[in-house]
Design an enzyme around this catalytic site. Structure first.
Site, PDB file in Angstrom:
ATOM      1  N   TYR A 104      -4.707  -3.803   8.875  1.00 48.02           N
ATOM      2  CA  TYR A 104      -3.611  -4.767   8.985  1.00 48.02           C
ATOM      3  C   TYR A 104      -3.596  -5.497  10.338  1.00 48.02           C
ATOM      4  O   TYR A 104      -2.814  -6.427  10.518  1.00 48.02           O
ATOM      5  CB  TYR A 104      -2.243  -4.091   8.753  1.00 48.02           C
ATOM      6  CG  TYR A 104      -2.066  -3.402   7.412  1.00 48.02           C
ATOM      7  CD1 TYR A 104      -2.970  -3.606   6.362  1.00 48.02           C
ATOM      8  CD2 TYR A 104      -0.998  -2.548   7.180  1.00 48.02           C
ATOM      9  CE1 TYR A 104      -2.809  -2.956   5.146  1.00 48.02           C
ATOM     10  CE2 TYR A 104      -0.819  -1.909   5.960  1.00 48.02           C
ATOM     11  CZ  TYR A 104      -1.740  -2.111   4.951  1.00 48.02           C
ATOM     12  OH  TYR A 104      -1.577  -1.466   3.739  1.00 48.02           O
ATOM     13  N   GLN A 111      18.518  -4.625   4.411  1.00 48.18           N
ATOM     14  CA  GLN A 111      19.006  -4.442   3.034  1.00 48.18           C
ATOM     15  C   GLN A 111      18.148  -3.407   2.279  1.00 48.18           C
ATOM     16  O   GLN A 111      18.665  -2.545   1.572  1.00 48.18           O
ATOM     17  CB  GLN A 111      18.933  -5.802   2.308  1.00 48.18           C
ATOM     18  CG  GLN A 111      19.290  -5.762   0.854  1.00 48.18           C
ATOM     19  CD  GLN A 111      18.709  -6.970   0.109  1.00 48.18           C
ATOM     20  OE1 GLN A 111      17.968  -6.816  -0.847  1.00 48.18           O
ATOM     21  NE2 GLN A 111      19.039  -8.192   0.540  1.00 48.18           N
ATOM     22  N   HIS A 138      -8.147   4.649   3.118  1.00 43.71           N
ATOM     23  CA  HIS A 138      -7.428   3.485   2.581  1.00 43.71           C
ATOM     24  C   HIS A 138      -7.865   3.118   1.159  1.00 43.71           C
ATOM     25  O   HIS A 138      -7.063   2.688   0.333  1.00 43.71           O
ATOM     26  CB  HIS A 138      -7.653   2.293   3.518  1.00 43.71           C
ATOM     27  CG  HIS A 138      -6.648   1.199   3.361  1.00 43.71           C
ATOM     28  ND1 HIS A 138      -6.254   0.406   4.401  1.00 43.71           N
ATOM     29  CD2 HIS A 138      -5.944   0.751   2.296  1.00 43.71           C
ATOM     30  CE1 HIS A 138      -5.356  -0.480   3.978  1.00 43.71           C
ATOM     31  NE2 HIS A 138      -5.162  -0.283   2.703  1.00 43.71           N
TER      32      HIS A 138
END
Ligand SMILES: NC(=O)C1=CN([C@@H]2O[C@H](COP(=O)(O)OP(=O)(O)OC[C@H]3O[C@@H](n4cnc5c(N)ncnc54)[C@H](OP(=O)(O)O)[C@@H]3O)[C@@H](O)[C@H]2O)C=CC1
Ligand SMILES: O=C1CO[C@H](CO)[C@@H](O)[C@@H]1O
Length: 325
Positions: free
Chosen positions: A52, A276, A114
């Protein structure tokens, strides 16, 4: 008021919080904003990967939290992953050391392989080697058992508390189970309401592995949906439950997976959504709502991640989608 997020114990003794922050596609300023918001909201579980290219930005944020005394290393559960371009036993320690150095920490809680596919490494950039035809250059010598032994050595050396696998199919999981000294503690796979992965979840449970669901919201950035299969975040069943409970569709999608006994790692580039997405432990889906969500499963046809963005990858013998699960 935020509710304490439960954890699932790994057989190795650590506690893995059921909700973590996903970080794929987030770099630099985005990581700074979303990770600060996540830690302020109460997230204590971070999911990243060498691939990433954001471990160094994550390290900068962590360093600020640790040095100000707001958090201690042991307050967090951090997962990172051995990239496909390091799928050789001799590369495992080297790449884990790079991840630790980038994040400025001396151990991770969970180190995952991964993906079962191996690729050649571009030694200049430490990323995938790209051939003259624009495809990734595959490493066809991928040896899962040798790699796993090198993963076990990382536990022995204290660089990771636990090890696990991601995107492995049932056959590949069995090879690890049959040849391991240290069992995988966790597996991370694509799971959302359209792709519920009952078979792999059962295998994980049989072998005492916890399961982390990636793309829990159905990775909406991957496509626009269709009238037959709308985006999960817009699906009428999900939206109706959300409306009735005064929650958002994203919260219902995560809550559903948590009630199946899974760990979820939703990702958002928007700090308000990050906040949220964490509020998923203060309500419950009824048995009827769970059945309605379970009925959304597309029985193997809901898979989004086949990794064929990497041109040619499906000709690797260990490409996991050669079999249905
Ligand atoms: N092991 C592996 O091979 C893989 C692991 N992963 C891990 O899993 C994590 C999550 O998966 P990911 O692929 O990001 O997919 P998700 O299912 O988490 O979906 C992320 C998308 O959902 C949108 N979104 C997030 N929250 C909300 C919300 N509350 N309301 C509406 N839309 C929302 C985001 O848009 P916006 O940014 O606009 O909010 C973003 O486009 C990754 O970040 C990574 O850490 C992912 C893929 C593969
Ligand atoms: O974690 C991941 C994020 O998405 C990538 C692109 O599909 C995957 O290869 C990878 O497994």
């Amino acid at each position: 008021m935020s509710v304490k997020v439960p954890s699932i114990p790994l057989y190795t003794g650590q506690e893995m919080p059921v909700i973590g922050i996903g970080t794929w596609r987030a770099k630099d300023q985005e990581i700074h904003d979303l990770l600060n918001m996540a830690l302020e909201s109460g997230y204590r579980h971070i999911d990243t990967a060498f691939m990433y290219q954001n471990e160094s930005a994550i390290g900068d944020v962590l360093e600020a939290w640790f040095s100000s005394g707001r958090l201690k290393r042991e307050d967090l559960f951090i997962t990172t992953k051995l990239p496909m371009n390091a799928m050789r036993a001799s590369d495992v320690e080297r790449f884990l050391q790079k991840s630790l150095a980038a994040m400025k920490i001396d151990y991770v809680d969970l180190y995952l392989v991964h993906n079962p596919v191996g690729m050649k490494n571009d030694e200049k950039t430490n990323s995938f080697l790209i051939g003259p035809d624009g495809s990734v250059v595959l490493d066809l010598t991928t040896d899962h058992v040798a790699i796993w032994k090198a993963m076990e050595a990382q536990v022995d050396a204290g660089r990771t508390k636990a090890i696990g696998i991601s995107n492995f199919n049932s056959k590949q999981i069995q090879t690890i189970i049959d040849n391991c000294r240290i069992r995988p503690a966790n597996m991370q796979i694509e799971i959302h309401a359209y792709h519920q992965q009952k078979e792999l979840r059962e295998i994980a449970s049989r072998h005492g592995m916890t399961v982390c669901a990636f793309a829990p919201l159905g990775a909406p950035y991957k496509g626009s949906g269709s009238s037959e299969f709308p985006q999960l975040l817009e699906h009428p069943v999900v939206c109706d439950i959300a409306k009735r409970l005064g929650k958002t569709p994203a919260q219902v999608l995560s809550r559903f997976l948590i009630q199946l006994g899974l760990i979820v790692i939703p990702k958002s580039s928007k700090p308000e959504r990050v906040k949220q997405n964490f509020q998923v432990c203060d309500f419950e889906l009824s048995a009827a709502d769970m059945s309605a969500m379970e009925a959304l499963d597309r029985r193997g046809k809901g898979r989004i991640f086949t990794f064929d963005i990497f041109k040619g990858i499906n000709s690797h013998p260990e490409w996991p989608m050669h079999i249905p699960f």
